[in-house]
Design a protein around this motif. Sequence first.
Motif, PDB file in Angstrom:
ATOM      1  N   UNK A 198     -20.265 -18.663  19.219  1.00  0.00           N
ATOM      2  CA  UNK A 198     -20.238 -17.526  18.305  1.00  0.00           C
ATOM      3  C   UNK A 198     -20.013 -16.190  19.010  1.00  0.00           C
ATOM      4  N   UNK A 199     -20.456 -16.065  20.257  1.00  0.00           N
ATOM      5  CA  UNK A 199     -20.253 -14.806  20.972  1.00  0.00           C
ATOM      6  C   UNK A 199     -18.770 -14.522  21.166  1.00  0.00           C
ATOM      7  N   UNK A 200     -18.003 -15.545  21.526  1.00  0.00           N
ATOM      8  CA  UNK A 200     -16.571 -15.375  21.674  1.00  0.00           C
ATOM      9  C   UNK A 200     -15.906 -15.163  20.318  1.00  0.00           C
ATOM     10  N   UNK A 201     -16.361 -15.900  19.311  1.00  0.00           N
ATOM     11  CA  UNK A 201     -15.788 -15.758  17.968  1.00  0.00           C
ATOM     12  C   UNK A 201     -15.953 -14.345  17.444  1.00  0.00           C
ATOM     13  N   UNK A 202     -17.045 -13.684  17.830  1.00  0.00           N
ATOM     14  CA  UNK A 202     -17.277 -12.326  17.331  1.00  0.00           C
ATOM     15  C   UNK A 202     -16.198 -11.352  17.797  1.00  0.00           C
ATOM     16  N   UNK A 203     -15.547 -11.659  18.913  1.00  0.00           N
ATOM     17  CA  UNK A 203     -14.487 -10.790  19.407  1.00  0.00           C
ATOM     18  C   UNK A 203     -13.256 -10.816  18.498  1.00  0.00           C
ATOM     19  N   UNK A 204     -13.167 -11.835  17.654  1.00  0.00           N
ATOM     20  CA  UNK A 204     -12.040 -11.957  16.738  1.00  0.00           C
ATOM     21  C   UNK A 204     -12.413 -11.572  15.310  1.00  0.00           C
ATOM     22  N   UNK A 205     -13.674 -11.709  14.957  1.00  0.00           N
ATOM     23  CA  UNK A 205     -14.101 -11.362  13.599  1.00  0.00           C
ATOM     24  C   UNK A 205     -14.016  -9.867  13.337  1.00  0.00           C
ATOM     25  N   UNK A 206     -14.647  -9.047  14.204  1.00  0.00           N
ATOM     26  CA  UNK A 206     -14.733  -7.624  13.845  1.00  0.00           C
ATOM     27  C   UNK A 206     -13.403  -6.888  13.879  1.00  0.00           C
ATOM     28  N   UNK A 207     -12.431  -7.209  14.771  1.00  0.00           N
ATOM     29  CA  UNK A 207     -11.168  -6.479  14.687  1.00  0.00           C
ATOM     30  C   UNK A 207     -10.441  -6.715  13.367  1.00  0.00           C
ATOM     31  N   UNK A 208     -10.583  -7.919  12.802  1.00  0.00           N
ATOM     32  CA  UNK A 208      -9.933  -8.207  11.540  1.00  0.00           C
ATOM     33  C   UNK A 208     -10.470  -7.361  10.406  1.00  0.00           C
ATOM     34  N   UNK A 209     -11.797  -7.244  10.332  1.00  0.00           N
ATOM     35  CA  UNK A 209     -12.377  -6.407   9.278  1.00  0.00           C
ATOM     36  C   UNK A 209     -12.056  -4.939   9.509  1.00  0.00           C
ATOM     37  N   UNK A 210     -12.093  -4.513  10.765  1.00  0.00           N
ATOM     38  CA  UNK A 210     -11.744  -3.120  11.076  1.00  0.00           C
ATOM     39  C   UNK A 210     -10.296  -2.827  10.661  1.00  0.00           C
ATOM     40  N   UNK A 211      -9.385  -3.758  10.965  1.00  0.00           N
ATOM     41  CA  UNK A 211      -7.977  -3.550  10.632  1.00  0.00           C
ATOM     42  C   UNK A 211      -7.775  -3.539   9.117  1.00  0.00           C
ATOM     43  N   UNK A 212      -8.478  -4.414   8.413  1.00  0.00           N
ATOM     44  CA  UNK A 212      -8.363  -4.476   6.958  1.00  0.00           C
ATOM     45  C   UNK A 212      -8.799  -3.136   6.350  1.00  0.00           C
ATOM     46  N   UNK A 213      -9.935  -2.630   6.790  1.00  0.00           N
ATOM     47  CA  UNK A 213     -10.409  -1.342   6.291  1.00  0.00           C
ATOM     48  C   UNK A 213      -9.431  -0.216   6.622  1.00  0.00           C
ATOM     49  N   UNK A 214      -8.897  -0.229   7.829  1.00  0.00           N
ATOM     50  CA  UNK A 214      -7.953   0.815   8.229  1.00  0.00           C
ATOM     51  C   UNK A 214      -6.691   0.777   7.375  1.00  0.00           C
ATOM     52  N   UNK A 215      -6.195  -0.428   7.089  1.00  0.00           N
ATOM     53  CA  UNK A 215      -5.001  -0.551   6.253  1.00  0.00           C
ATOM     54  C   UNK A 215      -5.294  -0.127   4.819  1.00  0.00           C
ATOM     55  N   UNK A 216      -6.463  -0.494   4.300  1.00  0.00           N
ATOM     56  CA  UNK A 216      -6.844  -0.082   2.954  1.00  0.00           C
ATOM     57  C   UNK A 216      -6.955   1.430   2.855  1.00  0.00           C
ATOM     58  N   UNK A 217      -7.558   2.029   3.850  1.00  0.00           N
ATOM     59  CA  UNK A 217      -7.696   3.488   3.890  1.00  0.00           C
ATOM     60  C   UNK A 217      -6.329   4.166   3.920  1.00  0.00           C
ATOM     61  N   UNK A 218      -5.448   3.681   4.794  1.00  0.00           N
ATOM     62  CA  UNK A 218      -4.124   4.285   4.925  1.00  0.00           C
ATOM     63  C   UNK A 218      -3.328   4.152   3.630  1.00  0.00           C
ATOM     64  N   UNK A 219      -3.378   2.971   3.011  1.00  0.00           N
ATOM     65  CA  UNK A 219      -2.610   2.749   1.786  1.00  0.00           C
ATOM     66  C   UNK A 219      -3.133   3.595   0.635  1.00  0.00           C
ATOM     67  N   UNK A 220      -4.444   3.650   0.468  1.00  0.00           N
ATOM     68  CA  UNK A 220      -5.033   4.411  -0.636  1.00  0.00           C
ATOM     69  C   UNK A 220      -4.795   5.906  -0.468  1.00  0.00           C
ATOM     70  N   UNK A 221      -4.965   6.398   0.751  1.00  0.00           N
ATOM     71  CA  UNK A 221      -4.775   7.831   0.972  1.00  0.00           C
ATOM     72  C   UNK A 221      -3.306   8.223   0.860  1.00  0.00           C
ATOM     73  N   UNK A 222      -2.398   7.326   1.242  1.00  0.00           N
ATOM     74  CA  UNK A 222      -0.970   7.605   1.097  1.00  0.00           C
ATOM     75  C   UNK A 222      -0.594   7.684  -0.383  1.00  0.00           C
ATOM     76  N   UNK A 223      -1.129   6.784  -1.183  1.00  0.00           N
ATOM     77  CA  UNK A 223      -0.845   6.820  -2.620  1.00  0.00           C
ATOM     78  C   UNK A 223      -1.402   8.097  -3.258  1.00  0.00           C
ATOM     79  N   UNK A 224      -2.561   8.495  -2.824  1.00  0.00           N
ATOM     80  CA  UNK A 224      -3.172   9.700  -3.365  1.00  0.00           C
ATOM     81  C   UNK A 224      -2.347  10.931  -2.987  1.00  0.00           C
ATOM     82  N   UNK A 225      -1.839  10.946  -1.764  1.00  0.00           N
ATOM     83  CA  UNK A 225      -1.058  12.073  -1.289  1.00  0.00           C
ATOM     84  C   UNK A 225       0.280  12.227  -1.991  1.00  0.00           C
ATOM     85  N   UNK A 226       0.819  11.124  -2.548  1.00  0.00           N
ATOM     86  CA  UNK A 226       2.113  11.178  -3.238  1.00  0.00           C
ATOM     87  C   UNK A 226       1.986  11.717  -4.649  1.00  0.00           C
ATOM     88  N   UNK A 227       0.776  11.830  -5.154  1.00  0.00           N
ATOM     89  CA  UNK A 227       0.591  12.279  -6.535  1.00  0.00           C
ATOM     90  C   UNK A 227       0.790  13.777  -6.667  1.00  0.00           C
TER      91      UNK A 227
END
Length: 227
Positions: A198-227
């Motif tokens: 599990x210690x090694x697996x954790x190195x792969x779990x958190x970057x995925x969630x971090x990237x998902x949040x970052x992409x969601x943030x970028x997409x939502x803020x870009x849509x808001x900025x186009x309005x």
Amino acid sequence: MPDAVRASRIRPRSGLRSAALTLALVAGVSGGLTAVPARAAAGAVSAAGAVGAASGSLTCQGQGVDLTARLHYEAATFIKAPLATVWKLHTDVGNWPSWQRPVTGAKRLDPGPLRAGSRFRWTIAAPATASTPTTTLVITSTVRQIRDERCTRWTGPAIGQGLRIDRGVHVWNFTAVDGGVLVRTEESWTGRQIEADPATASRYLYPGLDAWLADLKAAAEARTGRR
């Protein structure tokens, strides 16, 4: 002030056999393929002086991640966009590939709005590792709980050639705050490969969630900025 927080939890087990887990992916119910050195951070999430991250495991309609799992991870971010915009991106599963970089395909398996019992299948391209070939990870998720513009919880396996996570449980919480939305997410993984290291697996779990949040943030803020 920071606008993101991450916390990983690994349940100890005596006599656990250590084996290299070289899964450069997020499996079960999340996305992302980048491995980076292990780290863990916890603390307050602050945006415009108005946001505080709640302590404890996240839930949706009283149900959370698998707290008996060896590995679970929590992350959060602040998005400067209307709650309706963030929620639409989150629940419009078929359009995930248009804004979520690691996702190569996504398809609803039933019609209508996302609801309890809805199923969807999505794919992530997983690169070769020292012990596994290049493969496509196929993730089949079932929505267990959902509350409009508040939370979702889904579960499911992720299967690829030589790669498998038997069950992932993924919870999302959305809270409207001054200036935007606080998004918090938590995920647990179970399976033989996760149990092996599990210690090694954790190195792969958190970057995925971090990237998902970052992409969601970028997409939502870009849509808001186009309005």
